[in-house]
Design a protein around this motif. Structure first.
Motif, PDB file in Angstrom:
ATOM      1  N   ASP A  52      45.833 -15.594 -40.677  1.00  0.00           N
ATOM      2  CA  ASP A  52      45.436 -15.693 -42.078  1.00  0.00           C
ATOM      3  C   ASP A  52      44.155 -16.508 -42.224  1.00  0.00           C
ATOM      4  N   GLU A  53      44.084 -17.624 -41.488  1.00  0.00           N
ATOM      5  CA  GLU A  53      42.870 -18.429 -41.522  1.00  0.00           C
ATOM      6  C   GLU A  53      41.694 -17.651 -40.940  1.00  0.00           C
ATOM      7  N   GLY A  54      41.962 -16.863 -39.913  1.00  0.00           N
ATOM      8  CA  GLY A  54      40.921 -16.049 -39.309  1.00  0.00           C
ATOM      9  C   GLY A  54      40.398 -15.002 -40.280  1.00  0.00           C
ATOM     10  N   LEU A  55      41.307 -14.359 -40.982  1.00  0.00           N
ATOM     11  CA  LEU A  55      40.911 -13.356 -41.972  1.00  0.00           C
ATOM     12  C   LEU A  55      40.056 -13.985 -43.066  1.00  0.00           C
ATOM     13  N   THR A  56      40.487 -15.137 -43.554  1.00  0.00           N
ATOM     14  CA  THR A  56      39.728 -15.824 -44.604  1.00  0.00           C
ATOM     15  C   THR A  56      38.334 -16.195 -44.127  1.00  0.00           C
ATOM     16  N   PHE A  57      38.253 -16.724 -42.902  1.00  0.00           N
ATOM     17  CA  PHE A  57      36.968 -17.144 -42.353  1.00  0.00           C
ATOM     18  C   PHE A  57      36.008 -15.965 -42.235  1.00  0.00           C
ATOM     19  N   PHE A  58      36.449 -14.886 -41.629  1.00  0.00           N
ATOM     20  CA  PHE A  58      35.553 -13.759 -41.374  1.00  0.00           C
ATOM     21  C   PHE A  58      35.305 -12.914 -42.625  1.00  0.00           C
ATOM     22  N   SER A  59      36.077 -13.170 -43.683  1.00  0.00           N
ATOM     23  CA  SER A  59      35.828 -12.476 -44.947  1.00  0.00           C
ATOM     24  C   SER A  59      34.660 -13.079 -45.708  1.00  0.00           C
ATOM     25  N   GLY A  60      34.179 -14.247 -45.267  1.00  0.00           N
ATOM     26  CA  GLY A  60      33.092 -14.914 -45.977  1.00  0.00           C
ATOM     27  C   GLY A  60      31.847 -14.063 -46.088  1.00  0.00           C
ATOM     28  N   PHE A  61      31.332 -13.593 -44.951  1.00  0.00           N
ATOM     29  CA  PHE A  61      30.141 -12.750 -44.982  1.00  0.00           C
ATOM     30  C   PHE A  61      30.467 -11.358 -45.522  1.00  0.00           C
ATOM     31  N   ALA A  62      31.706 -10.907 -45.350  1.00  0.00           N
ATOM     32  CA  ALA A  62      32.093  -9.614 -45.917  1.00  0.00           C
ATOM     33  C   ALA A  62      31.929  -9.628 -47.429  1.00  0.00           C
ATOM     34  N   ASN A  63      32.336 -10.716 -48.058  1.00  0.00           N
ATOM     35  CA  ASN A  63      32.225 -10.818 -49.514  1.00  0.00           C
ATOM     36  C   ASN A  63      30.776 -10.878 -49.971  1.00  0.00           C
ATOM     37  N   VAL A  64      29.924 -11.555 -49.197  1.00  0.00           N
ATOM     38  CA  VAL A  64      28.510 -11.627 -49.565  1.00  0.00           C
ATOM     39  C   VAL A  64      27.844 -10.255 -49.420  1.00  0.00           C
ATOM     40  N   ILE A  65      28.154  -9.565 -48.335  1.00  0.00           N
ATOM     41  CA  ILE A  65      27.588  -8.232 -48.129  1.00  0.00           C
ATOM     42  C   ILE A  65      28.029  -7.283 -49.232  1.00  0.00           C
ATOM     43  N   ASN A  66      29.302  -7.336 -49.584  1.00  0.00           N
ATOM     44  CA  ASN A  66      29.789  -6.467 -50.660  1.00  0.00           C
ATOM     45  C   ASN A  66      29.172  -6.836 -52.003  1.00  0.00           C
ATOM     46  N   ALA A  67      28.913  -8.128 -52.223  1.00  0.00           N
ATOM     47  CA  ALA A  67      28.259  -8.545 -53.463  1.00  0.00           C
ATOM     48  C   ALA A  67      26.850  -7.964 -53.540  1.00  0.00           C
ATOM     49  N   CYS A  68      26.138  -7.970 -52.423  1.00  0.00           N
ATOM     50  CA  CYS A  68      24.799  -7.357 -52.382  1.00  0.00           C
ATOM     51  C   CYS A  68      24.885  -5.857 -52.625  1.00  0.00           C
ATOM     52  N   ARG A  69      25.845  -5.232 -51.982  1.00  0.00           N
ATOM     53  CA  ARG A  69      26.021  -3.781 -52.083  1.00  0.00           C
ATOM     54  C   ARG A  69      26.323  -3.355 -53.517  1.00  0.00           C
ATOM     55  N   LYS A  70      27.178  -4.089 -54.185  1.00  0.00           N
ATOM     56  CA  LYS A  70      27.642  -3.709 -55.520  1.00  0.00           C
ATOM     57  C   LYS A  70      26.738  -4.189 -56.644  1.00  0.00           C
ATOM     58  N   SER A  71      25.833  -5.104 -56.335  1.00  0.00           N
ATOM     59  CA  SER A  71      24.954  -5.618 -57.376  1.00  0.00           C
ATOM     60  C   SER A  71      24.117  -4.495 -57.976  1.00  0.00           C
ATOM     61  N   PRO A  72      24.034  -4.410 -59.298  1.00  0.00           N
ATOM     62  CA  PRO A  72      23.191  -3.364 -59.908  1.00  0.00           C
ATOM     63  C   PRO A  72      21.704  -3.628 -59.738  1.00  0.00           C
ATOM     64  N   ALA A  73      21.347  -4.844 -59.356  1.00  0.00           N
ATOM     65  CA  ALA A  73      19.932  -5.196 -59.208  1.00  0.00           C
ATOM     66  C   ALA A  73      19.445  -4.923 -57.791  1.00  0.00           C
ATOM     67  N   ILE A  74      18.192  -4.520 -57.678  1.00  0.00           N
ATOM     68  CA  ILE A  74      17.550  -4.411 -56.369  1.00  0.00           C
ATOM     69  C   ILE A  74      17.393  -5.819 -55.796  1.00  0.00           C
ATOM     70  N   ILE A  75      17.748  -5.996 -54.522  1.00  0.00           N
ATOM     71  CA  ILE A  75      17.665  -7.302 -53.884  1.00  0.00           C
ATOM     72  C   ILE A  75      16.591  -7.270 -52.801  1.00  0.00           C
ATOM     73  N   VAL A  76      15.659  -8.194 -52.902  1.00  0.00           N
ATOM     74  CA  VAL A  76      14.579  -8.334 -51.931  1.00  0.00           C
ATOM     75  C   VAL A  76      14.893  -9.547 -51.054  1.00  0.00           C
ATOM     76  N   GLY A  77      14.870  -9.361 -49.739  1.00  0.00           N
ATOM     77  CA  GLY A  77      15.177 -10.444 -48.820  1.00  0.00           C
ATOM     78  C   GLY A  77      13.924 -11.155 -48.326  1.00  0.00           C
ATOM     79  N   ARG A  78      14.050 -12.467 -48.141  1.00  0.00           N
ATOM     80  CA  ARG A  78      12.955 -13.295 -47.613  1.00  0.00           C
ATOM     81  C   ARG A  78      13.472 -14.017 -46.363  1.00  0.00           C
ATOM     82  N   VAL A  79      13.066 -13.565 -45.196  1.00  0.00           N
ATOM     83  CA  VAL A  79      13.560 -14.118 -43.932  1.00  0.00           C
ATOM     84  C   VAL A  79      12.407 -14.874 -43.267  1.00  0.00           C
TER      85      VAL A  79
END
Length: 266
Positions: free
Chosen positions: A89-116
């Motif tokens: 359960d702790e493992g699932l929670t930990f690895f879901s962190g970036f999953a949630n961020v990626i899905n937030a980017c994917r679902k956002s109605p706004a175009i997202i520009v990255g600065r690396v």
């Protein structure tokens, strides 16, 4: 005037996520952690929430996603939290962190520009892949080092594969100890443009963001849907991938590898 949402009052020294807004509709989201922008769970949760809220704001026409600091864009997830995982359960929670961020980017109605501006490792590569248009400097080398500790880039894999293809993703994943240059990432399609200096990159980002903010918002929203067509199942897919990593991190191989890495750091 610009508005700033400060998640941590000591944002100059402590971990933070901020959102700045301009009257033109350009929203800039910045995340930071003093440990090379390695992201603990609470910061990933704040980042995904900020991306969601900013994208849903009617005043937002385009989002710039960036990190604080100069040397590293994002070193992935927090190693200390990884080492502390005790059950699935702790493992699932930990690895879901970036999953949630990626899905937030994917679902956002706004175009997202990255600065690396600097190197990206593990989840940091996933973030670069999750934006719609990514700028980088020549210092923005990338690495997927997960196999070195007995897991794999399962969660970030779909976003990276979508950008660079299965062949390049396989190369990046299996050569886990290899650091690939920004030029390589540009050639494979992860980075749209690469610049010699941060100043030159920022000038190009400003130009594109202002152009996007002047376009028909409805057209941009419809294009965003087109760009991400075929990813509606990612909510389930990334959770399943997080569960795989959550199981593997409990293996004897991975626990031994983590101990060795902690001893080297110590």
């Amino acid at each position: 005037m610009k508005g700033r949402l400060v998640v941590n009052d000591n944002w100059l020294m402590e971990p933070y996520v901020t959102a700045e807004f301009t009257p033109e509709g350009i929203s800039t989201i910045t995340f930071f952690h003093p440990s090379q922008n390695a992201m603990p769970g609470f910061l990933l949760r704040q980042l995904s929430q900020t991306i969601e809220e900013t994208g849903e704001n009617p005043a937002t026409k385009v989002i710039i996603l960036q990190s604080g600091g100069d040397r590293t864009f994002c070193a992935g997830a927090s190693f200390d939290e990884l080492a502390a995982i005790q059950n699935k359960d702790e493992g699932l929670t930990f690895f879901s962190g970036f999953a949630n961020v990626i899905n937030a980017c994917r679902k956002s109605p706004a175009i997202i520009v990255g600065r690396v501006q600097g190197k990206a490792v593990g989840g940091g590569v996933g973030l670069a892949a999750a934006v719609d248009y990514c700028f980088a400097t020549q210092h923005a080398a990338i690495r997927l080092s997960e196999l070195l500790i007995g897991i794999g880039p399962f969660v970030v894999g779909p976003a990276i594969e979508r950008k660079i293809g299965i062949s390049a993703f396989s190369q990046l994943t299996l050569n886990a100890s290899t650091i690939y240059s920004a030029a390589w990432a540009h050639e494979k399609g992860l980075y749209a443009e690469v610049f010699e200096t941060t100043a030159a990159m920022d000038a190009a980002i400003s130009t594109l963001a202002k152009s996007l903010a002047g376009y028909n918002p409805e057209a941009l929203q419809q294009l965003k849907k087109v760009f991400w067509e075929g990813t509606d199942h990612w909510e389930t897919l990334l959770a399943e991938r997080a569960a795989i990593s959550g199981r593997l991190v409990l293996s004897d191989f991975t626990r031994a590898a983590i101990r060795q890495m902690k001893e080297k750091k110590g």
